[in-house]
Design an enzyme around this catalytic site. Structure first.
Site, PDB file in Angstrom:
ATOM      1  N   ASP A 201       0.836  -1.201   0.000  1.00  0.00           N
ATOM      2  CA  ASP A 201       0.000   0.000   0.000  1.00  0.00           C
ATOM      3  C   ASP A 201       0.871   1.251   0.000  1.00  0.00           C
ATOM      4  O   ASP A 201       1.871   1.329   0.717  1.00  0.00           O
ATOM      5  CB  ASP A 201      -0.870  -0.015   1.272  1.00  0.00           C
ATOM      6  CG  ASP A 201      -1.921   1.076   1.273  1.00  0.00           C
ATOM      7  OD1 ASP A 201      -2.695   1.139   0.307  1.00  0.00           O
ATOM      8  OD2 ASP A 201      -1.956   1.863   2.242  1.00  0.00           O
ATOM      9  N   GLU A 243       1.624  -0.300  -5.102  1.00  0.00           N
ATOM     10  CA  GLU A 243       0.682   0.765  -5.449  1.00  0.00           C
ATOM     11  C   GLU A 243       1.459   2.075  -5.447  1.00  0.00           C
ATOM     12  O   GLU A 243       1.786   2.607  -4.378  1.00  0.00           O
ATOM     13  CB  GLU A 243      -0.443   0.835  -4.406  1.00  0.00           C
ATOM     14  CG  GLU A 243      -1.514   1.830  -4.797  1.00  0.00           C
ATOM     15  CD  GLU A 243      -2.116   2.619  -3.644  1.00  0.00           C
ATOM     16  OE1 GLU A 243      -3.110   3.301  -3.884  1.00  0.00           O
ATOM     17  OE2 GLU A 243      -1.588   2.562  -2.516  1.00  0.00           O
TER      18      GLU A 243
HETATM   19  C1  NOJ Z   1      -4.356   3.279  -0.700  1.00  0.00           C
HETATM   20  C2  NOJ Z   1      -5.580   2.429  -0.643  1.00  0.00           C
HETATM   21  O1  NOJ Z   1      -5.824   1.906  -1.922  1.00  0.00           O
HETATM   22  C3  NOJ Z   1      -6.707   3.299  -0.153  1.00  0.00           C
HETATM   23  O2  NOJ Z   1      -7.922   2.632  -0.217  1.00  0.00           O
HETATM   24  C4  NOJ Z   1      -6.394   3.753   1.240  1.00  0.00           C
HETATM   25  O3  NOJ Z   1      -7.376   4.658   1.671  1.00  0.00           O
HETATM   26  C5  NOJ Z   1      -5.031   4.433   1.294  1.00  0.00           C
HETATM   27  N1  NOJ Z   1      -4.015   3.696   0.620  1.00  0.00           N
HETATM   28  C6  NOJ Z   1      -4.585   4.612   2.713  1.00  0.00           C
HETATM   29  O4  NOJ Z   1      -4.187   3.362   3.223  1.00  0.00           O
END
Ligand code: NOJ
Length: 554
Positions: A201, A243
């Site tokens: 993440d 990500e």
């Molecule tokens: C990215 C995630 O995809 C999202 O859903 C989340 O709110 C943020 N990171 C914070 O963890």
């Protein structure tokens, strides 16, 4: 052997347990429910599941606020249920990736509670603090409109703490060796339980080393190599799927430079946004530029391509004019837009018709990289714009024309099921589509198989061919002497194109989906007639790819 890189030739299915299937009738999806649907996923042909966070959480950010990394939230079952799920997935040859959310914890995490208890706390330095309110306290928010600062004063700690996301998600201090050690513990724990990797993440924020008052925070790319090394020592085939919505020239560093010792796979947000631009305008020029701009990546690296995910469709990398064209076409109502940069809708209602949806999926399957499918998109599920923010795209899976769409027998479900209108479960559900050979579901299953039968795409080299048309995208892939050619017409008008396949001596194209052979013209080009929003998948030279032109040592 490049074929050992399983993540290069597979299809990933992303789901959130919470909204997949509720087996115990409490309104929240669980591992027991997911186990019951593994046969469905096997039928679809997916090779890996990416599970959204399922650990104990106050659940103020859809589980991305974790309170205990070594647990299963009781709403989803027990540790025993998790292990049973892993066993059942493995039996079916399905790999499991889970989220690794370690940029921040929940503010309810015992580490944060301990850290804020006093300046001398053992865990104080696990988070990022400032005595004074930093000048940039109200800069760098990820959720504008829902978040008004990135530094918040904590009364108990008597200092400001840094949070890139919501104020209930304090950032961990990645510079602290103890924090890194703990992250290895977390990864090691889940690897030991059999997961094959992590969707990491918020990578750009995870690796930033934040100091109050500094305008530019340093990015610790070396940390990605460190994490990968740890992973590989523990499990040779485990991967990191990052990500990171970054610009093309930044990707190299995330992949770990020329040596490719950083993240294995990254979501291609840049191509995703240009793909939606192409779907909105019918023109492929900017998409081709985006594919070219992201083409050169190290040998063991791979892109993950997707259409939609659990967040808004982020269009922040398009220029203002491009973004407004996508808004105009797919999210004209302000209620459809979010954070000033994105659209909070599902794919099917945005595109509005079956042909367009199939085109979008076919392109996604044919892009350089590995496809990641979002649960429900295989059915053409809709969204619920009455729900808050990103929850619009997080409604429960529609299994059948039954109470709560077959998701749960409870009175109240975790998110409301879509029960009215054309997107309601009476019209859109797995049961009905399984019985209908012409359904989107059966079409998607077929496309997944087709993608897996084209290892050229996963493992091979890619070249974008000239079609002479601003609306038609043609890509050729070569691997070990065989070639696949995909052609997509983004326009709502038919087009005939003449394509030089670039393969010397090739005489025909064989359609991989329907009976069709296209002979080469005298000058070695192929004339392909495409209807509105039409596409083709060919193997160059013949279907039998066992007959290879020439062995190529790649
Ligand atoms: C990215 C995630 O995809 C999202 O859903 C989340 O709110 C943020 N990171 C914070 O963890």
């Amino acid at each position: 052997m490049i074929e050992d890189l399983w993540y290069k030739n597979t299809v990933v299915y992303s789901l959130d347990l919470e909204t997949f299937l509720d087996a115990n009738g409490d309104g929240v999806g669980d591992f027991e429910g997911l186990i019951r649907r593994l046969d469905y996923l096997q039928y679809l042909g997916v090779g890996a599941i990416w599970l959204a966070p399922f650990q104990a959480t106050p659940n103020r950010d859809n589980g991305y606020d974790i309170r205990d990394y070594y647990s299963v939230d009781p709403r989803h079952g027990s540790g025993g249920d998790f292990v049973e799920f892993m066993h059942q997935a493995e039996k079916r040859g399905i790999r499991v990736l889970i989220d690794l959310v370690v940029n921040h914890t929940s503010d309810e995490h015992p580490w944060f509670q301990e850290a804020r208890s006093g300046k001398d706390s053992r865990l104080r330095d696990w988070y990022v603090w400032s005595k004074e309110r930093p000048e940039d306290w109200d800069k760098g928010m990820v959720f504008p409109g829902q978040q008004d600062r990135t530094w918040t004063f904590d009364r108990k700690a008597q200092e400001y703490y840094f949070h890139r996301f919501y104020n209930f998600q304090p950032d961990l201090n990645i510079d602290n060796p103890e924090v890194r050690k703990e992250i290895r513990r977390i990864a090691g724990y889940w690897l030991q339980l059999g997961v094959q990797g992590f969707r990491v993440d918020a990578v750009p924020f995870l690796i930033e080393s934040v100091s109050p008052g500094k305008k530019q925070h340093v990015k610790r790319f070396d940390y990605l190599a460190e994490l990968r090394e740890f992973l590989q020592w523990r499990s040779g085939s485990a991967i990191l799927l990052g990500e990171a919505n970054v610009l093309p020239d930044e990707n190299r560093e995330y992949f770990g430079g020329d040596g490719g010792d950083g993240i294995h796979m990254m979501f291609n947000f840049f191509v995703n946004q240009h793909l939606f631009l192409a779907l909105a305008t019918g023109e492929v020029g900017p998409l081709i530029d985006a594919i070219r701009a992201t083409a050169k990546i190290p040998r063991t690296s791979q892109w993950a391509n997707f259409l939609r995910n659990h967040d808004e469709l982020d269009l922040g990398r398009l220029d203002d004019e491009q973004r407004s064209r996508v808004f105009e076409r797919f999210g004209p109502d302000p209620n459809m837009q979010l954070f000033g940069r994105g659209i909070r809708r599902r794919l099917a209602p945005m595109l509005g018709d079956r042909r367009h949806e199939q085109l979008a999926h076919s392109v996604m399957f044919s892009l350089p990289g590995t496809p990641v499918l979002r649960y429900g998109d295989e059915l053409g599920m809709g969204d619920d714009l009455e729900l808050e923010g990103r929850d619009a795209v997080r409604t429960p899976m529609q299994w059948a024309n039954e109470r709560n769409g077959g998701f749960s027998t409870a009175e109240r479900t975790v998110h409301p099921v879509i029960d009215e209108g054309v997107w309601g479960y009476r019209h859109v559900n797995v049961e009905a589509q399984r019985r209908d050979p012409g359904s989107l579901l059966n079409w998607t299953a077929r496309m997944i198989r087709l993608r897996l039968e084209c290892p050229e795409i996963g493992w091979g080299r890619c070249e974008i061919l000239d079609t002479g048309s601003p609306n038609v995208l043609a890509i050729r892939y070569d691997w070990r002497g065989t070639s696949v050619l995909t052609v997509h017409n983004f326009d709502r008008a038919p087009h005939e194109v003449a394509i030089d396949s670039g393969v010397p001596g090739s005489e025909r194209l064989s359609n991989l989906l329907v009976e069709e052979e296209v002979p080469a013209d005298g000058d070695g080009t192929y004339k392909i007639a495409l209807d509105a929003l039409d596409f083709r998948w060919f193997r160059i030279g013949g279907l039998d790819y066992a007959v290879r032109r020439e062995y190529d040592s790649e």
